[in-house]
Design a protein around this motif. Structure first.
Motif, short mmCIF file in Angstrom:
data_model
loop_
_atom_site.label_atom_id
_atom_site.label_comp_id
_atom_site.label_asym_id
_atom_site.label_seq_id
_atom_site.Cartn_x
_atom_site.Cartn_y
_atom_site.Cartn_z
N LYS A 1 -83.02 20.25 -74.54
CA LYS A 1 -82.96 20.00 -76.17
C LYS A 1 -84.12 20.62 -76.84
N LYS A 2 -85.40 20.28 -76.23
CA LYS A 2 -86.66 20.59 -76.86
C LYS A 2 -86.92 22.12 -76.46
N SER A 3 -86.68 22.46 -75.39
CA SER A 3 -86.69 24.00 -75.04
C SER A 3 -85.70 25.00 -75.93
N LEU A 4 -84.73 24.49 -76.19
CA LEU A 4 -83.94 25.32 -76.83
C LEU A 4 -84.36 25.27 -78.34
N ALA A 5 -84.75 24.31 -78.96
CA ALA A 5 -85.27 24.12 -80.24
C ALA A 5 -86.53 24.79 -80.39
N GLU A 6 -87.58 24.71 -79.39
CA GLU A 6 -88.79 25.65 -79.46
C GLU A 6 -88.54 26.98 -78.94
N LYS A 7 -87.46 27.40 -78.39
CA LYS A 7 -87.43 28.73 -77.87
C LYS A 7 -88.47 29.12 -76.86
N MET A 8 -88.64 27.75 -76.02
CA MET A 8 -89.80 28.15 -74.87
C MET A 8 -89.50 26.84 -73.80
N VAL A 9 -89.92 27.07 -72.88
CA VAL A 9 -89.66 25.95 -71.82
C VAL A 9 -90.54 24.87 -72.20
N ILE A 10 -89.92 23.72 -71.93
CA ILE A 10 -90.91 22.47 -72.21
C ILE A 10 -90.56 21.48 -71.36
N TYR B 1 -72.64 29.40 -69.98
CA TYR B 1 -73.74 28.89 -69.75
C TYR B 1 -74.36 28.01 -70.64
N ARG B 2 -74.51 28.67 -71.93
CA ARG B 2 -75.24 28.23 -72.73
C ARG B 2 -74.48 26.77 -73.26
N GLU B 3 -72.98 26.85 -73.31
CA GLU B 3 -72.52 25.38 -73.52
C GLU B 3 -72.74 24.45 -72.57
N LEU B 4 -73.10 24.55 -71.39
CA LEU B 4 -73.20 23.52 -70.41
C LEU B 4 -74.76 23.20 -70.46
N LEU B 5 -75.46 24.06 -71.05
CA LEU B 5 -77.02 23.70 -71.18
C LEU B 5 -77.09 22.83 -72.53
N SER B 6 -76.01 22.89 -73.33
CA SER B 6 -76.09 22.04 -74.72
C SER B 6 -75.74 20.84 -74.43
N VAL B 7 -75.25 20.68 -73.06
CA VAL B 7 -74.55 18.85 -72.99
C VAL B 7 -75.72 18.57 -71.98
N THR B 8 -76.72 19.26 -71.50
CA THR B 8 -77.67 19.11 -70.37
C THR B 8 -78.93 18.34 -71.11
N ASP B 9 -79.18 17.27 -70.65
CA ASP B 9 -80.51 16.53 -71.19
C ASP B 9 -81.77 17.28 -70.49
N TYR B 10 -81.68 17.27 -69.23
CA TYR B 10 -82.75 17.70 -68.12
C TYR B 10 -82.11 18.61 -67.21
N LEU B 11 -82.92 19.89 -67.01
CA LEU B 11 -82.33 20.85 -66.22
C LEU B 11 -83.50 20.82 -65.02
N VAL B 12 -83.23 20.78 -63.80
CA VAL B 12 -84.21 21.07 -62.94
C VAL B 12 -83.58 22.68 -62.35
N ASP B 13 -84.77 23.51 -62.58
CA ASP B 13 -84.29 24.79 -62.37
C ASP B 13 -85.11 25.60 -61.20
N GLY B 14 -84.62 26.49 -60.57
CA GLY B 14 -85.14 27.37 -59.62
C GLY B 14 -84.77 27.26 -58.18
N PRO B 15 -84.75 27.95 -57.57
CA PRO B 15 -84.27 27.82 -55.98
C PRO B 15 -85.19 26.88 -55.23
N PHE B 16 -84.45 26.47 -54.31
CA PHE B 16 -85.30 25.72 -53.33
C PHE B 16 -86.15 26.62 -52.61
N GLN B 17 -87.57 26.43 -52.53
CA GLN B 17 -88.36 27.40 -51.41
C GLN B 17 -88.97 26.57 -50.37
N LEU B 18 -88.30 26.92 -49.16
CA LEU B 18 -88.70 26.15 -48.02
C LEU B 18 -90.42 25.99 -47.76
N ASP B 19 -91.10 27.18 -48.12
CA ASP B 19 -92.46 27.25 -48.06
C ASP B 19 -93.27 26.43 -49.26
#
Length: 173
Positions: free
Chosen positions: A160-169, A122-140
């Motif tokens: 990259k910013k989120s991993l560096a800042e240790k918070m979601v950016i 997981y961490r390795e895939l995140l390391s090559v990902t520039d932007y992550l669209v996260d969360g399940p699709f919610q129909l409502d």
């Protein structure tokens, strides 16, 4: 042939010139297999882990590199993190080719970091990902006016910013 790209990936398909799966013109790879099975999923045919087809990472790399108009590659699904090792390996080569990577996931960024270990990549895939669209699709929370997202609960994260800042950016794309 690149020794690193001897593996295969189970995919539902690809789109060569997508403009809806991230910024710019993208090569979209739809992975096969998804544990989330969100109600109203846009790609329900990708849920079955035994569906789709096995393709070589090398062939996906060549397909992406052969299009000089591409801005990047998008990993969608299915659930890309179910094949994180292969997508990480492919991602290393895509980055060398100057392409950015957007990864869609039904998991939350925080869950991926919490569950990351040496076996799941997981961490390795995140390391090559520039932007992550996260969360399940919610129909409502579906909103067809959202850019690059299906429902309002989903976030577009600058990894990259989120991993560096240790918070979601969150990012504006």
């Amino acid at each position: 042939m690149n020794d690193m790209l001897t593996d295969t990936l189970r995919i539902a398909g690809t789109v060569n010139d997508s403009i809806v799966d991230g910024p710019g013109i993208r090569f979209a790879i739809f992975t096969q297999g998804c544990p989330h099975r969100c109600e109203g999923c846009h790609n329900p045919q990708t849920h079955d882990f035994d569906g789709g087809e096995q393709v070589s990472l090398e062939s996906l790399l060549e397909a992406a590199k052969s299009n000089p108009l591409l801005d990047g590659v998008t990993y969608s699904g299915g659930e890309p993190f179910c094949q994180a090792k292969q997508l990480y390996e492919l991602g290393l080569e895509l980055k060398k080719a100057g392409l950015d990577i957007v990864t869609y996931t039904g998991y939350l960024f925080e869950e991926l970091l919490e569950q990351a270990n040496e076996e799941n990549f997981y961490r390795e895939l995140l390391s090559v990902t520039d932007y992550l669209v996260d969360g399940p699709f919610q129909l409502d929370k579906r909103d067809i006016l959202l850019k690059f997202k299906g429902s309002s609960n989903q976030r577009i994260i600058d990894v990259k910013k989120s991993l560096a800042e240790k918070m979601v950016i969150e990012a504006e794309l």
